[in-house]
Design a protein around this motif. Structure first.
Motif, mmCIF file in Angstrom:
data_model
loop_
_atom_site.group_PDB
_atom_site.id
_atom_site.type_symbol
_atom_site.label_atom_id
_atom_site.label_comp_id
_atom_site.label_asym_id
_atom_site.label_seq_id
_atom_site.Cartn_x
_atom_site.Cartn_y
_atom_site.Cartn_z
ATOM 1 N N GLY A 79 0.808 -1.211 0.000
ATOM 2 C CA GLY A 79 0.000 0.000 0.000
ATOM 3 C C GLY A 79 0.839 1.258 0.000
ATOM 4 O O GLY A 79 2.042 1.215 0.298
ATOM 5 N N TRP A 80 0.191 2.328 -0.366
ATOM 6 C CA TRP A 80 0.782 3.656 -0.290
ATOM 7 C C TRP A 80 -0.053 4.509 0.666
ATOM 8 O O TRP A 80 -1.292 4.433 0.662
ATOM 9 N N PHE A 81 0.645 5.311 1.438
ATOM 10 C CA PHE A 81 0.031 6.221 2.388
ATOM 11 C C PHE A 81 0.699 7.584 2.224
ATOM 12 O O PHE A 81 1.750 7.696 1.590
ATOM 13 N N ARG A 82 0.100 8.612 2.794
ATOM 14 C CA ARG A 82 0.735 9.923 2.744
ATOM 15 C C ARG A 82 0.426 10.711 4.013
ATOM 16 O O ARG A 82 -0.576 10.467 4.675
ATOM 17 N N GLN A 83 1.325 11.639 4.303
ATOM 18 C CA GLN A 83 1.136 12.499 5.469
ATOM 19 C C GLN A 83 1.504 13.920 5.087
ATOM 20 O O GLN A 83 2.659 14.203 4.745
ATOM 21 N N ALA A 84 0.511 14.795 5.134
ATOM 22 C CA ALA A 84 0.716 16.210 4.869
ATOM 23 C C ALA A 84 1.095 16.907 6.164
ATOM 24 O O ALA A 84 0.779 16.422 7.257
ATOM 25 N N PRO A 85 1.746 18.074 6.069
ATOM 26 C CA PRO A 85 2.135 18.806 7.289
ATOM 27 C C PRO A 85 0.937 19.085 8.185
ATOM 28 O O PRO A 85 -0.104 19.575 7.731
ATOM 29 N N GLY A 86 1.079 18.757 9.451
ATOM 30 C CA GLY A 86 0.028 19.027 10.415
ATOM 31 C C GLY A 86 -1.147 18.077 10.374
ATOM 32 O O GLY A 86 -2.135 18.278 11.090
ATOM 33 N N LYS A 87 -1.053 17.042 9.531
ATOM 34 C CA LYS A 87 -2.155 16.087 9.406
ATOM 35 C C LYS A 87 -1.681 14.678 9.735
ATOM 36 O O LYS A 87 -0.486 14.386 9.716
ATOM 37 N N GLU A 88 -2.648 13.811 10.003
ATOM 38 C CA GLU A 88 -2.314 12.426 10.257
ATOM 39 C C GLU A 88 -2.034 11.701 8.939
ATOM 40 O O GLU A 88 -2.517 12.094 7.876
ATOM 41 N N ARG A 89 -1.279 10.633 9.049
ATOM 42 C CA ARG A 89 -1.014 9.811 7.865
ATOM 43 C C ARG A 89 -2.312 9.172 7.395
ATOM 44 O O ARG A 89 -3.116 8.695 8.211
ATOM 45 N N GLU A 90 -2.519 9.154 6.077
ATOM 46 C CA GLU A 90 -3.757 8.619 5.528
ATOM 47 C C GLU A 90 -3.485 7.598 4.439
ATOM 48 O O GLU A 90 -2.472 7.663 3.741
ATOM 49 N N PHE A 91 -4.415 6.702 4.289
ATOM 50 C CA PHE A 91 -4.355 5.669 3.250
ATOM 51 C C PHE A 91 -4.549 6.305 1.877
ATOM 52 O O PHE A 91 -5.391 7.184 1.705
ATOM 53 N N VAL A 92 -3.783 5.816 0.893
ATOM 54 C CA VAL A 92 -3.918 6.300 -0.481
ATOM 55 C C VAL A 92 -4.384 5.178 -1.414
ATOM 56 O O VAL A 92 -5.370 5.335 -2.134
ATOM 57 N N ALA A 93 -3.665 4.061 -1.411
ATOM 58 C CA ALA A 93 -3.992 2.987 -2.348
ATOM 59 C C ALA A 93 -3.379 1.685 -1.859
ATOM 60 O O ALA A 93 -2.399 1.699 -1.097
ATOM 61 N N ALA A 94 -3.926 0.568 -2.325
ATOM 62 C CA ALA A 94 -3.385 -0.735 -1.975
ATOM 63 C C ALA A 94 -3.575 -1.695 -3.136
ATOM 64 O O ALA A 94 -4.449 -1.492 -3.993
ATOM 65 N N ILE A 95 -2.743 -2.723 -3.144
ATOM 66 C CA ILE A 95 -2.785 -3.716 -4.210
ATOM 67 C C ILE A 95 -2.582 -5.094 -3.601
ATOM 68 O O ILE A 95 -1.799 -5.266 -2.660
ATOM 69 N N SER A 96 -3.289 -6.071 -4.158
ATOM 70 C CA SER A 96 -3.209 -7.428 -3.639
ATOM 71 C C SER A 96 -1.896 -8.102 -4.052
ATOM 72 O O SER A 96 -1.117 -7.563 -4.831
ATOM 73 N N VAL A 97 -1.685 -9.292 -3.550
ATOM 74 C CA VAL A 97 -0.437 -10.024 -3.774
ATOM 75 C C VAL A 97 -0.119 -10.180 -5.256
ATOM 76 O O VAL A 97 1.005 -9.942 -5.696
ATOM 77 N N THR A 98 -1.121 -10.572 -6.030
ATOM 78 C CA THR A 98 -0.893 -10.809 -7.463
ATOM 79 C C THR A 98 -1.132 -9.573 -8.312
ATOM 80 O O THR A 98 -0.880 -9.582 -9.507
ATOM 81 N N GLY A 99 -1.635 -8.515 -7.695
ATOM 82 C CA GLY A 99 -1.942 -7.302 -8.449
ATOM 83 C C GLY A 99 -3.314 -7.286 -9.065
ATOM 84 O O GLY A 99 -3.695 -6.329 -9.726
ATOM 85 N N GLY A 100 -4.091 -8.331 -8.814
ATOM 86 C CA GLY A 100 -5.385 -8.417 -9.452
ATOM 87 C C GLY A 100 -6.464 -7.590 -8.792
ATOM 88 O O GLY A 100 -7.548 -7.403 -9.349
ATOM 89 N N TYR A 101 -6.183 -7.084 -7.617
ATOM 90 C CA TYR A 101 -7.179 -6.306 -6.879
ATOM 91 C C TYR A 101 -6.512 -5.059 -6.341
ATOM 92 O O TYR A 101 -5.483 -5.121 -5.689
ATOM 93 N N THR A 102 -7.115 -3.918 -6.653
ATOM 94 C CA THR A 102 -6.604 -2.644 -6.159
ATOM 95 C C THR A 102 -7.740 -1.843 -5.546
ATOM 96 O O THR A 102 -8.908 -2.017 -5.926
ATOM 97 N N TYR A 103 -7.414 -0.986 -4.610
ATOM 98 C CA TYR A 103 -8.435 -0.069 -4.089
ATOM 99 C C TYR A 103 -7.764 1.229 -3.662
ATOM 100 O O TYR A 103 -6.557 1.261 -3.386
ATOM 101 N N TYR A 104 -8.571 2.298 -3.681
ATOM 102 C CA TYR A 104 -8.052 3.661 -3.568
ATOM 103 C C TYR A 104 -8.901 4.485 -2.599
ATOM 104 O O TYR A 104 -10.094 4.267 -2.434
#
Length: 119
Positions: A35-60
């Motif tokens: 998965g990818w996450f991000r954290q902007a200044p002054g904010k909590e880290r948030e979820f961005v995107a994820a991908i399954s083991v084989t790449g067949g399933y993604t969510y954003y």
């Protein structure tokens, strides 16, 4: 234990694109969701995107859906985040992580890469 190193961040104008890479060490990369996450200044880290083991399933996260694409190459032990149509509000430190199965939470974090989008 997977060790992760992100790269590809930088400064880009609004509307531009960047591709982030997450290089993994260890033999378990091809058996874990990523998965990818991000954290902007002054904010909590948030979820961005994820991908399954084989790449067949993604969510954003809704905020990036249609603009960002997550992918992976298990032969190269690398995950990617293609970011298009970037907005100033996408400015943050971006982290990759192993996704905890069934959640939008991560573990085994990388050190992060800075993405700055100018208006």
């Amino acid at each position: 234990q997977v060790q992760l190193v992100e790269s590809g961040g930088g400064l880009v104008q609004a509307g531009g694109s960047l591709r982030l890479s997450c290089a993994a060490s260890g033999r378990t990369f091809s058996s874990v969701g990523m998965g990818w996450f991000r954290q902007a200044p002054g904010k909590e880290r948030e979820f961005v995107a994820a991908i399954s083991v084989t790449g067949g399933y993604t969510y954003y996260a809704d905020s990036v859906k249609g603009r960002f694409t997550i992918s992976r190459d298990n032969a190269k032990n690398t995950a990617y985040l293609q970011m298009n149509s970037l907005k100033p509000e996408d400015t943050a430190v971006y982290y990759c992580a192993v996704i905890i199965t069934g959640t939008r939470q991560g573990r085994s974090w990388g050190q992060g890469t800075q993405v700055t989008v100018s208006s």
